[in-house]
Design an enzyme around this catalytic site. Structure first.
Site, PDB file in Angstrom:
ATOM      1  N   CYS A 194       0.790  -1.243   0.000  1.00 48.31           N
ATOM      2  CA  CYS A 194       0.000   0.000   0.000  1.00 48.31           C
ATOM      3  C   CYS A 194       0.817   1.286   0.000  1.00 48.31           C
ATOM      4  CB  CYS A 194      -0.912   0.010   1.226  1.00 48.31           C
ATOM      5  SG  CYS A 194      -2.106  -1.321   1.170  1.00 48.31           S
TER       6      CYS A 194
HETATM    7  N1  LIG Z   1      -2.619  -6.408   1.284  1.00 52.55           N
HETATM    8  C1  LIG Z   1      -3.001  -5.384   1.992  1.00 52.55           C
HETATM    9  O1  LIG Z   1      -2.560  -5.234   3.129  1.00 52.55           O
HETATM   10  C2  LIG Z   1      -3.996  -4.381   1.449  1.00 52.55           C
HETATM   11  C3  LIG Z   1      -4.604  -3.511   2.353  1.00 52.55           C
HETATM   12  C4  LIG Z   1      -5.539  -2.595   1.882  1.00 52.55           C
HETATM   13  C5  LIG Z   1      -5.844  -2.543   0.520  1.00 52.55           C
HETATM   14  N2  LIG Z   1      -5.240  -3.396  -0.346  1.00 52.55           N
HETATM   15  C6  LIG Z   1      -5.648  -3.314  -1.751  1.00 52.55           C
HETATM   16  O2  LIG Z   1      -6.463  -4.438  -2.064  1.00 52.55           O
HETATM   17  C7  LIG Z   1      -6.239  -4.854  -3.405  1.00 52.55           C
HETATM   18  C8  LIG Z   1      -5.840  -6.315  -3.445  1.00 52.55           C
HETATM   19  O3  LIG Z   1      -4.612  -6.469  -2.757  1.00 52.55           O
HETATM   20  P1  LIG Z   1      -4.065  -7.856  -2.241  1.00 52.55           P
HETATM   21  O4  LIG Z   1      -2.961  -7.540  -1.306  1.00 52.55           O
HETATM   22  O5  LIG Z   1      -5.159  -8.746  -1.789  1.00 52.55           O
HETATM   23  O6  LIG Z   1      -3.474  -8.446  -3.642  1.00 52.55           O
HETATM   24  P2  LIG Z   1      -2.985  -9.943  -3.918  1.00 52.55           P
HETATM   25  O7  LIG Z   1      -2.039  -9.835  -5.047  1.00 52.55           O
HETATM   26  O8  LIG Z   1      -2.607 -10.619  -2.661  1.00 52.55           O
HETATM   27  O9  LIG Z   1      -4.317 -10.678  -4.426  1.00 52.55           O
HETATM   28  C9  LIG Z   1      -5.006 -10.326  -5.586  1.00 52.55           C
HETATM   29  C10 LIG Z   1      -5.628 -11.580  -6.171  1.00 52.55           C
HETATM   30  O10 LIG Z   1      -6.402 -11.205  -7.323  1.00 52.55           O
HETATM   31  C11 LIG Z   1      -6.282 -12.229  -8.270  1.00 52.55           C
HETATM   32  N3  LIG Z   1      -6.687 -11.753  -9.596  1.00 52.55           N
HETATM   33  C12 LIG Z   1      -5.988 -10.979 -10.446  1.00 52.55           C
HETATM   34  N4  LIG Z   1      -6.725 -10.769 -11.559  1.00 52.55           N
HETATM   35  C13 LIG Z   1      -7.897 -11.387 -11.387  1.00 52.55           C
HETATM   36  C14 LIG Z   1      -9.062 -11.542 -12.205  1.00 52.55           C
HETATM   37  N5  LIG Z   1      -9.148 -10.978 -13.416  1.00 52.55           N
HETATM   38  N6  LIG Z   1     -10.085 -12.273 -11.716  1.00 52.55           N
HETATM   39  C15 LIG Z   1      -9.992 -12.858 -10.513  1.00 52.55           C
HETATM   40  N7  LIG Z   1      -8.910 -12.756  -9.695  1.00 52.55           N
HETATM   41  C16 LIG Z   1      -7.882 -12.034 -10.150  1.00 52.55           C
HETATM   42  C17 LIG Z   1      -4.839 -12.651  -8.174  1.00 52.55           C
HETATM   43  O11 LIG Z   1      -4.626 -13.937  -8.719  1.00 52.55           O
HETATM   44  C18 LIG Z   1      -4.627 -12.626  -6.645  1.00 52.55           C
HETATM   45  O12 LIG Z   1      -4.938 -13.870  -6.061  1.00 52.55           O
HETATM   46  C19 LIG Z   1      -5.200  -3.888  -3.948  1.00 52.55           C
HETATM   47  O13 LIG Z   1      -5.855  -2.828  -4.591  1.00 52.55           O
HETATM   48  C20 LIG Z   1      -4.505  -3.379  -2.731  1.00 52.55           C
HETATM   49  O14 LIG Z   1      -3.970  -2.085  -2.937  1.00 52.55           O
HETATM   50  C21 LIG Z   1      -4.330  -4.327   0.104  1.00 52.55           C
END
Ligand SMILES: NC(=O)c1ccc[n+]([C@@H]2O[C@H](COP(=O)([O-])OP(=O)(O)OC[C@H]3O[C@@H](n4cnc5c(N)ncnc54)[C@H](O)[C@@H]3O)[C@@H](O)[C@H]2O)c1
Length: 437
Positions: free
Chosen positions: A274
């Site tokens: 983030c």
């Molecule tokens: N990790 C954190 O601490 C956190 C906290 C707040 C916000 N976020 C936000 O949340 C969002 C997701 O982050 P994350 O950490 O979970 O990412 P991540 O990479 O851990 O997970 C994302 C998932 O989405 C899947 N994916 C990608 N394209 C796809 C599609 N077309 N259809 C279905 N699945 C698909 C990927 O395979 C992966 O499993 C981001 O925008 C991030 O900025 C993350």
């Protein structure tokens, strides 16, 4: 006959609704588990087959969300799939896909857009669609809404669109998905009502805001607030060090003020999904309005200089012993981006290691949470975590404490390391073999 809206509200409130989670990573997986634990039927969708297989086998792939929870959810009917057509079975569609930056440090909305293109043909009346991925204000209305309406559904009447940012603090034991208040903004009042009903089923406190754009901006303010304050304190660290003052002592003293001060701590550089990334979503969008986000750029500059600063301190330390970095053996302590977790995303350790190698040093690392250095987007190290003991510690020319995991034995390190570069303020008392960075 009741409307799609009232049917949806009733299903969310009596928990007969199916909750579909799209993107089962750090954000999507705990949400899937939480909805299952709250008594909903849940369906997970991901393009990554191995994640889907793991979940259907009742197994986790992220250490902090244990297999016991996944197995329980599976026993309660949780299913995972790669088939986007199945999203029509869900009453709620929550999208948690990545929102990275491209190589020009601009928003890369590819995942959000691709996901919407895949889902759109399978959406139906009576669903609520929520975007949770962090993004700039306007994304939900500019990218999701037209794709949903292209198939003849009217948002606010047939289908309901909201933005609700994820808030997470990996490794923080005081908060879990249920107890972190959830900000929700809807495209219309009916959308907001659906959003509140959706999250009230699984989360204790809902914070409604007037629009999806306000909700998008809320998330960015939270993360920019952190990035800017960390930038400030990193700058203060450099100044304090030049003046022979311990910044950690100063922060602790300032934090005794019961009002108007919040403690932020300096470190070896930003990490995680983030804070290093999200602020630049706003920078990019602000340009459309002719506005420069100077605080964001400046803090980014200060924070990005920290790995170099740490390596500079390492070279100073070696220099005291009449050594150059070239040809020395350096052990990195902690490669995850923050303490007590195994999360490697955007970790400053990788950049520090690369800089050391670039100057002719040899690197090894020890991290009880990361047994093998994983392949990263910009870095490759074929390394396994080194076990820490007295003999190992003495065999390196210096150790660099990048991430101060609780599981390290700090006395052992202090007693045996020739030189310690402490980028986390773990060692408060000065010693001949410790340099604060
Ligand atoms: N990790 C954190 O601490 C956190 C906290 C707040 C916000 N976020 C936000 O949340 C969002 C997701 O982050 P994350 O950490 O979970 O990412 P991540 O990479 O851990 O997970 C994302 C998932 O989405 C899947 N994916 C990608 N394209 C796809 C599609 N077309 N259809 C279905 N699945 C698909 C990927 O395979 C992966 O499993 C981001 O925008 C991030 O900025 C993350």
């Amino acid at each position: 006959m009741s409307s799609p809206h009232s049917q949806l509200l009733a299903r969310l409130r009596d928990k007969s609704a199916t909750i579909g989670i799209v993107g089962l990573g750090y954000v999507g997986l705990p949400l899937l588990l939480r909805y299952s634990e709250a008594g909903f039927k849940v369906l997970g969708l991901d393009v990554d087959e191995s994640k889907v297989d793991h979940l259907n086998d009742g197994k986790s792939y992220i250490a902090q969300f244990g297999s016991d929870r996944v197995a329980k959810a599976r026993a309660a009917g949780m299913e995972a799939t790669t088939d986007s057509a199945r999203i029509s079975e869900a009453d709620a569609v929550i999208i948690c896909v990545p929102t990275p930056l491209n190589k020009y440090r601009e928003p890369d909305l590819r995942f959000v857009v691709d996901t919407m293109d895949q889902l759109a043909p399978h959406l139906r009346a009576g669903q609520v669609v929520s975007l949770e991925s962090t993004t700039y204000p306007g994304t939900t209305e500019e990218e999701l809404l037209p794709r949903i309406e292209a198939n003849g559904l009217k948002v606010g009447h047939d289908i309901f669109l909201i933005y609700s940012p994820e808030r997470e603090d990996p490794g923080n034991k005081n908060y879990e998905t249920r107890t972190i208040p959830k900000v929700v903004g809807g495209h219309t009042p009916a959308c907001l009502e659906a959003g509140e009903a959706l999250y009230a089923g699984a989360i204790d406190k809902i914070v409604p805001v007037s629009s999806t754009r306000a909700a998008e901006m809320t998330k960015l303010l939270e993360n920019i607030h952190r990035a800017v304050n960390i930038g400030l304190v990193n700058e203060m660290k450099v100044v304090a060090d030049a003046m022979g003052i311990d910044i950690f002592e100063v922060i602790d003293a300032a934090a005794s003020k019961p009002f108007g001060f919040t403690a932020y701590y300096p470190g070896p550089g930003l990490g995680g999904h983030c804070i290093p990334i999200d602020p630049f979503y706003l920078t990019w969008k602000a340009r459309e309005y002719g506005i420069n986000t100077r605080f964001i750029e400046l803090s980014g500059e200060v924070n990005r200089a920290m790995p170099e600063y740490v390596v500079g301190k390492l070279m100073d330390g070696l220099n005291r012993h009449g050594r150059a970095l070239n040809g020395t053996r350096i052990l990195i302590l902690g490669v995850a981006y923050k303490k007590n977790v195994d999360d490697m995303r955007e970790t400053p350790a990788a950049e520090i290691m690369e800089k050391i190698v670039g100057k002719g040093g040899q690197v090894a690392y020890s991290d009880p949470h990361v047994p093998k250095f994983p392949p990263m987007r910009n870095y490759r190290f074929e390394l396994k975590s080194v076990k820490l003991d007295a003999v190992t510690l003495t065999s390196y020319d210096a150790v660099v404490l990048v991430t101060d995991h609780e599981r390290f034995d700090y006395d052992l390190i202090k007693q045996n390391a020739t030189l310690i570069i402490d980028a986390r303020g773990r060692y408060r008392e000065s010693a001949d073999n410790i340099i604060k960075a």
